[in-house]
Design a protein around this motif. Structure first.
Motif, PDB file in Angstrom:
ATOM      1  N   THR A  47      37.473  24.933 -12.699  1.00 61.31           N
ATOM      2  CA  THR A  47      36.189  25.433 -12.756  1.00 61.31           C
ATOM      3  C   THR A  47      35.790  26.175 -11.656  1.00 61.31           C
ATOM      4  O   THR A  47      35.212  27.438 -11.532  1.00 61.31           O
ATOM      5  CB  THR A  47      35.239  24.223 -13.337  1.00 61.31           C
ATOM      6  OG1 THR A  47      35.499  23.813 -14.549  1.00 61.31           O
ATOM      7  CG2 THR A  47      33.822  25.133 -13.308  1.00 61.31           C
ATOM      8  N   ILE A  48      35.496  25.441 -10.465  1.00 63.14           N
ATOM      9  CA  ILE A  48      34.980  26.010  -9.245  1.00 63.14           C
ATOM     10  C   ILE A  48      35.889  27.023  -8.611  1.00 63.14           C
ATOM     11  O   ILE A  48      35.619  28.142  -8.122  1.00 63.14           O
ATOM     12  CB  ILE A  48      34.529  24.852  -8.299  1.00 63.14           C
ATOM     13  CG1 ILE A  48      33.397  23.826  -8.655  1.00 63.14           C
ATOM     14  CG2 ILE A  48      33.998  25.617  -6.786  1.00 63.14           C
ATOM     15  CD1 ILE A  48      33.088  22.987  -7.808  1.00 63.14           C
ATOM     16  N   PRO A  50      38.377  29.048 -10.057  1.00 58.97           N
ATOM     17  CA  PRO A  50      38.399  30.050 -10.747  1.00 58.97           C
ATOM     18  C   PRO A  50      37.060  31.001 -10.827  1.00 58.97           C
ATOM     19  O   PRO A  50      36.938  32.211 -10.766  1.00 58.97           O
ATOM     20  CB  PRO A  50      38.489  29.964 -12.305  1.00 58.97           C
ATOM     21  CG  PRO A  50      39.258  28.635 -12.320  1.00 58.97           C
ATOM     22  CD  PRO A  50      38.708  28.044 -11.006  1.00 58.97           C
ATOM     23  N   MET A  51      35.856  30.138 -10.636  1.00 54.17           N
ATOM     24  CA  MET A  51      34.630  30.830 -10.547  1.00 54.17           C
ATOM     25  C   MET A  51      34.387  31.766  -9.321  1.00 54.17           C
ATOM     26  O   MET A  51      34.335  32.822  -9.032  1.00 54.17           O
ATOM     27  CB  MET A  51      33.285  29.875 -10.507  1.00 54.17           C
ATOM     28  CG  MET A  51      33.256  29.290 -11.956  1.00 54.17           C
ATOM     29  SD  MET A  51      31.791  28.376 -12.072  1.00 54.17           S
ATOM     30  CE  MET A  51      30.263  29.414 -11.540  1.00 54.17           C
ATOM     31  N   VAL A  52      35.090  31.034  -7.996  1.00 54.23           N
ATOM     32  CA  VAL A  52      35.120  31.533  -6.581  1.00 54.23           C
ATOM     33  C   VAL A  52      35.903  32.826  -6.628  1.00 54.23           C
ATOM     34  O   VAL A  52      35.812  33.782  -6.119  1.00 54.23           O
ATOM     35  CB  VAL A  52      35.507  30.812  -5.532  1.00 54.23           C
ATOM     36  CG1 VAL A  52      35.571  31.303  -4.238  1.00 54.23           C
ATOM     37  CG2 VAL A  52      34.474  29.483  -5.428  1.00 54.23           C
ATOM     38  N   SER A  54      37.102  34.687  -9.368  1.00 56.02           N
ATOM     39  CA  SER A  54      36.035  35.715  -9.902  1.00 56.02           C
ATOM     40  C   SER A  54      35.234  36.559  -9.324  1.00 56.02           C
ATOM     41  O   SER A  54      35.150  37.709  -9.340  1.00 56.02           O
ATOM     42  CB  SER A  54      35.618  35.052 -11.320  1.00 56.02           C
ATOM     43  OG  SER A  54      34.758  36.001 -12.000  1.00 56.02           O
ATOM     44  N   LEU A  55      34.549  35.764  -8.651  1.00 54.95           N
ATOM     45  CA  LEU A  55      33.363  36.290  -7.669  1.00 54.95           C
ATOM     46  C   LEU A  55      33.987  37.349  -6.641  1.00 54.95           C
ATOM     47  O   LEU A  55      33.427  38.448  -6.364  1.00 54.95           O
ATOM     48  CB  LEU A  55      32.536  35.279  -6.868  1.00 54.95           C
ATOM     49  CG  LEU A  55      31.452  35.767  -6.107  1.00 54.95           C
ATOM     50  CD1 LEU A  55      30.349  36.765  -6.809  1.00 54.95           C
ATOM     51  CD2 LEU A  55      30.814  34.524  -5.432  1.00 54.95           C
ATOM     52  N   SER A  58      35.247  40.519  -8.441  1.00 55.08           N
ATOM     53  CA  SER A  58      34.394  41.335  -8.631  1.00 55.08           C
ATOM     54  C   SER A  58      34.008  42.492  -7.984  1.00 55.08           C
ATOM     55  O   SER A  58      33.489  43.369  -8.145  1.00 55.08           O
ATOM     56  CB  SER A  58      33.211  40.556  -9.138  1.00 55.08           C
ATOM     57  OG  SER A  58      32.521  39.884  -8.021  1.00 55.08           O
ATOM     58  N   GLN A 245      27.904  34.079 -25.966  1.00 53.49           N
ATOM     59  CA  GLN A 245      29.374  34.000 -25.727  1.00 53.49           C
ATOM     60  C   GLN A 245      30.108  34.210 -26.820  1.00 53.49           C
ATOM     61  O   GLN A 245      31.505  33.817 -26.881  1.00 53.49           O
ATOM     62  CB  GLN A 245      29.684  32.665 -24.841  1.00 53.49           C
ATOM     63  CG  GLN A 245      28.824  32.495 -23.881  1.00 53.49           C
ATOM     64  CD  GLN A 245      29.099  30.841 -23.406  1.00 53.49           C
ATOM     65  OE1 GLN A 245      30.002  30.316 -23.633  1.00 53.49           O
ATOM     66  NE2 GLN A 245      28.340  30.306 -22.190  1.00 53.49           N
ATOM     67  N   SER A 286      35.535  41.151 -14.134  1.00 57.66           N
ATOM     68  CA  SER A 286      34.872  39.811 -13.188  1.00 57.66           C
ATOM     69  C   SER A 286      33.543  40.373 -13.052  1.00 57.66           C
ATOM     70  O   SER A 286      32.497  39.511 -13.228  1.00 57.66           O
ATOM     71  CB  SER A 286      35.629  39.710 -12.216  1.00 57.66           C
ATOM     72  OG  SER A 286      37.197  39.089 -12.504  1.00 57.66           O
ATOM     73  N   TRP A 290      30.037  38.112 -14.382  1.00 56.73           N
ATOM     74  CA  TRP A 290      29.099  37.422 -13.558  1.00 56.73           C
ATOM     75  C   TRP A 290      27.753  38.119 -14.142  1.00 56.73           C
ATOM     76  O   TRP A 290      26.603  37.499 -13.857  1.00 56.73           O
ATOM     77  CB  TRP A 290      29.362  37.970 -12.012  1.00 56.73           C
ATOM     78  CG  TRP A 290      30.142  36.772 -11.352  1.00 56.73           C
ATOM     79  CD1 TRP A 290      31.518  36.941 -11.312  1.00 56.73           C
ATOM     80  CD2 TRP A 290      29.798  35.732 -10.804  1.00 56.73           C
ATOM     81  NE1 TRP A 290      31.883  35.663 -10.678  1.00 56.73           N
ATOM     82  CE2 TRP A 290      31.015  35.046 -10.522  1.00 56.73           C
ATOM     83  CE3 TRP A 290      28.623  34.718 -10.779  1.00 56.73           C
ATOM     84  CZ2 TRP A 290      30.989  33.582  -9.936  1.00 56.73           C
ATOM     85  CZ3 TRP A 290      28.704  33.706 -10.363  1.00 56.73           C
ATOM     86  CH2 TRP A 290      29.757  33.157  -9.797  1.00 56.73           C
ATOM     87  N   LEU A 293      26.666  35.841 -16.984  1.00 65.95           N
ATOM     88  CA  LEU A 293      26.152  34.625 -16.112  1.00 65.95           C
ATOM     89  C   LEU A 293      24.686  35.089 -15.951  1.00 65.95           C
ATOM     90  O   LEU A 293      23.784  34.036 -16.365  1.00 65.95           O
ATOM     91  CB  LEU A 293      26.866  34.299 -15.177  1.00 65.95           C
ATOM     92  CG  LEU A 293      26.396  32.947 -14.584  1.00 65.95           C
ATOM     93  CD1 LEU A 293      26.504  31.720 -15.376  1.00 65.95           C
ATOM     94  CD2 LEU A 293      27.412  32.568 -13.256  1.00 65.95           C
TER      95      LEU A 293
END
Length: 315
Positions: A47-48, A50-52, A54-55, A58, A245, A286, A290, A293
């Motif tokens: 979770t964390i 892949p989010m980082v 992806s950020l 981007s 989603q 990406s 975001w 989100l």
């Protein structure tokens, strides 16, 4: 006096021995963290992390084959100029604004019917909940495509009355509404939550109102609806997030193209096209992720702000 001195010395020795040993609370914390370790590792890795990533992506151009190339705010500028992106965003917002209220109205209506204590309640509750379990599956999306196709069940029924129906999923004026109907059909989950909320309303309120001469409609709007507003708010936020989603239905029904004429091009489908179809640009996808989100967070924040005017909590 000697016994008192012995008691004091025994207490001091116990305190000293306790100071040398690990504290029970510390041991309990270590045990708790050990049990939580699999979940914490999964949170960081799946979770964390892949989010980082992806950020970071981007702000790059990345085609999965060559190393990412720094783009700065280029993807944001590209988003602002991407007409197809804003078209997909408008389609998605329309889908959410129409399908979610209709789904909640149907779910609440059926929950009110089931709350009457009818026979076979468990059976009906299970049957009505089944669409929620399968509504997002590939099989149901394929079935929906067959039902609303040119030679599908809907047109077969209309033919009985001499009506030549269109190809609902292949017509730009009707394709989106078939997906709205599919979303409304998956009313089982909010219905069960509504039913649980109705069971928590004290019956004495309705009995007192009935003694005062209030009819069923008056009792619903004066008692049931105000006391049920926290449940309505919960379902509204939850189903709104799910609707934003939505992907599988549009992908299967449109064959992954978002057609006809991009009438079912959901935002998530356009994001998928940028991420995994040529020309691949995972960095741009990406950035789109975001942005989605932030949009969901914005809509959720608006709902929480408006809730102060219509959500009532029983103190």
């Amino acid at each position: 006096m000697s016994s008192l001195g012995e008691l004091r010395s025994l207490t001091v020795s116990r305190r000293r021995s306790g100071a040398r040993s690990p504290k029970p609370r510390a041991r309990d914390n270590i045990t708790g963290y050990l049990f939580l370790a699999p979940w914490l590792i999964g949170l960081v890795v799946f979770t964390i992390g892949p989010m980082v990533a992806s950020l970071v992506l981007s702000f790059t151009h990345y085609d999965l084959l060559t190393p990412p190339r720094w783009a700065g705010f280029g993807n944001i500028v590209r988003m602002a100029q991407d007409e197809r992106l804003w078209h997909s965003f408008g389609i998605t917002v329309l889908y959410v604004v129409v399908s979610v209220p209709l789904q909640l109205i149907l779910a609440l209506a059926l929950a009110l019917v089931l709350d009457r204590g009818m026979r076979g309640l468990s059976f009906y509750r299970s049957v009505f909940y089944l669409p929620s379990l399968m509504g997002g599956s590939v099989a149901i999306a394929i079935l929906w495509r067959q039902v609303f196709g040119k030679d599908g069940l809907v047109n077969g029924f209309l033919a009985v009355f001499g009506i030549d129906g269109p190809g609902w999923i292949s017509h730009p004026d009707f394709a989106l509404w078939t997906l709205v109907l599919l979303h409304v059909w998956t009313f089982g989950s909010p219905m069960v939550i509504f039913l649980a909320g109705l069971r928590q309303i004290p019956e004495m309120y309705h009995e007192a109102a009935a003694v005062d001469g209030a009819g069923k409609v008056r009792r619903f709007f004066s008692i049931t609806f105000p006391l049920l507003t926290p449940i309505i708010f919960f379902n509204l936020v939850l189903q709104m997030i799910f609707a934003f989603q939505s992907f599988t239905q549009a992908y299967i029904v449109s064959g992954g193209t978002g057609g006809p004429s991009d009438s079912t091009l959901f935002y998530t489908l356009y994001l998928y096209q940028n991420a995994f179809t040529a020309p691949i640009d995972m960095g741009y996808a990406s950035t789109m992720a975001w942005f989605l989100l932030l949009v969901i967070a914005g809509f959720t924040g608006i709902n929480f702000w408006l809730s102060r005017y219509w959500v009532f909590y029983d103190d």
